[in-house]
Write a protein that holds these residues in place. Structure first.
Motif, mmCIF file in Angstrom:
data_model
loop_
_atom_site.group_PDB
_atom_site.id
_atom_site.type_symbol
_atom_site.label_atom_id
_atom_site.label_comp_id
_atom_site.label_asym_id
_atom_site.label_seq_id
_atom_site.Cartn_x
_atom_site.Cartn_y
_atom_site.Cartn_z
ATOM 1 N N ARG A 21 0.833 -1.217 0.000
ATOM 2 C CA ARG A 21 0.000 0.000 0.000
ATOM 3 C C ARG A 21 0.862 1.260 0.000
ATOM 4 O O ARG A 21 0.608 2.193 -0.753
ATOM 5 C CB ARG A 21 -0.937 -0.013 1.206
ATOM 6 N N LYS A 22 1.905 1.289 0.826
ATOM 7 C CA LYS A 22 2.790 2.458 0.888
ATOM 8 C C LYS A 22 3.493 2.666 -0.455
ATOM 9 O O LYS A 22 3.576 3.783 -0.951
ATOM 10 C CB LYS A 22 3.809 2.307 2.007
ATOM 11 N N TRP A 23 4.016 1.594 -1.049
ATOM 12 C CA TRP A 23 4.711 1.690 -2.335
ATOM 13 C C TRP A 23 3.781 2.286 -3.389
ATOM 14 O O TRP A 23 4.160 3.196 -4.122
ATOM 15 C CB TRP A 23 5.216 0.308 -2.764
ATOM 16 N N VAL A 24 2.571 1.773 -3.465
ATOM 17 C CA VAL A 24 1.598 2.240 -4.463
ATOM 18 C C VAL A 24 1.219 3.697 -4.210
ATOM 19 O O VAL A 24 1.249 4.534 -5.122
ATOM 20 C CB VAL A 24 0.337 1.337 -4.462
ATOM 21 N N GLU A 25 0.867 4.024 -2.984
ATOM 22 C CA GLU A 25 0.421 5.389 -2.670
ATOM 23 C C GLU A 25 1.545 6.409 -2.804
ATOM 24 O O GLU A 25 1.296 7.544 -3.209
ATOM 25 C CB GLU A 25 -0.210 5.423 -1.284
ATOM 26 N N ASP A 26 2.787 6.022 -2.524
ATOM 27 C CA ASP A 26 3.924 6.927 -2.708
ATOM 28 C C ASP A 26 4.082 7.333 -4.175
ATOM 29 O O ASP A 26 4.678 8.368 -4.476
ATOM 30 C CB ASP A 26 5.230 6.283 -2.232
ATOM 31 N N ARG A 27 3.546 6.535 -5.081
ATOM 32 C CA ARG A 27 3.651 6.801 -6.515
ATOM 33 C C ARG A 27 2.336 7.301 -7.112
ATOM 34 O O ARG A 27 2.189 7.398 -8.321
ATOM 35 C CB ARG A 27 4.121 5.534 -7.225
ATOM 36 N N GLY A 28 1.378 7.610 -6.246
ATOM 37 C CA GLY A 28 0.103 8.145 -6.692
ATOM 38 C C GLY A 28 -0.861 7.121 -7.256
ATOM 39 O O GLY A 28 -1.867 7.473 -7.870
ATOM 40 N N GLY A 29 -0.578 5.850 -7.039
ATOM 41 C CA GLY A 29 -1.419 4.790 -7.578
ATOM 42 C C GLY A 29 -2.574 4.420 -6.673
ATOM 43 O O GLY A 29 -2.618 4.800 -5.503
ATOM 44 N N VAL A 30 -3.507 3.676 -7.250
ATOM 45 C CA VAL A 30 -4.662 3.157 -6.518
ATOM 46 C C VAL A 30 -4.900 1.710 -6.945
ATOM 47 O O VAL A 30 -4.569 1.322 -8.068
ATOM 48 C CB VAL A 30 -5.941 3.997 -6.767
ATOM 49 N N PRO A 31 -5.482 0.898 -6.060
ATOM 50 C CA PRO A 31 -5.805 -0.481 -6.432
ATOM 51 C C PRO A 31 -6.944 -0.486 -7.445
ATOM 52 O O PRO A 31 -7.871 0.315 -7.358
ATOM 53 C CB PRO A 31 -6.217 -1.120 -5.108
ATOM 54 N N ALA A 32 -6.845 -1.404 -8.401
ATOM 55 C CA ALA A 32 -7.856 -1.454 -9.456
ATOM 56 C C ALA A 32 -8.053 -2.891 -9.913
ATOM 57 O O ALA A 32 -7.261 -3.778 -9.625
ATOM 58 C CB ALA A 32 -7.424 -0.571 -10.627
ATOM 59 N N THR A 33 -9.117 -3.076 -10.669
ATOM 60 C CA THR A 33 -9.409 -4.356 -11.298
ATOM 61 C C THR A 33 -9.726 -4.101 -12.769
ATOM 62 O O THR A 33 -10.193 -3.018 -13.134
ATOM 63 C CB THR A 33 -10.582 -5.076 -10.594
ATOM 64 N N VAL A 34 -9.446 -5.088 -13.593
ATOM 65 C CA VAL A 34 -9.757 -4.979 -15.015
ATOM 66 C C VAL A 34 -11.242 -5.266 -15.190
ATOM 67 O O VAL A 34 -11.722 -6.336 -14.794
ATOM 68 C CB VAL A 34 -8.911 -5.956 -15.857
#
Length: 94
Positions: free
Chosen positions: A12-25
């Motif tokens: 979660r920290k890695w993703v949020e540090d890069r401005g990302g969000v969890p997603a699904t196709v």
């Protein structure tokens, strides 16, 4: 250099540090109640798939039920934050 983890807080920290969000196709879920293929959606990223943002709770439920690990790179060759990541089966991470 790539790292592999299954730790929810690290992911979660890695993703949020890069401005990302969890997603699904979109269109990959078995039914309207389930989550399909997991992705990380980054702002201004290339979108080859139609993605829908999901909650971290839904993301990690699917992540754990599929026995996935998170392969990621912290820094790119130019020493900037890398957005390289992919999901692999936990058996591949050992």
């Amino acid at each position: 250099m790539a790292n592999t983890t299954t730790d929810h807080n690290t992911i979660r920290k890695w993703v949020e540090d890069r401005g990302g969000v969890p997603a699904t196709v979109e269109q990959t879920a078995d039914d309207s109640e389930s989550v399909g293929l997991l992705r990380i959606d980054f702002p201004h990223g290339s979108r080859n798939d139609r993605l829908s943002t999901i909650s971290w709770e839904m993301f990690f439920e699917k992540f754990d039920s599929e026995n996935l690990a998170f392969l990621h790179e912290d820094k790119a060759a130019n020493d900037e934050l890398s957005r390289f990541c992919k999901f692999i089966h936990r058996a591949e991470a050992e």
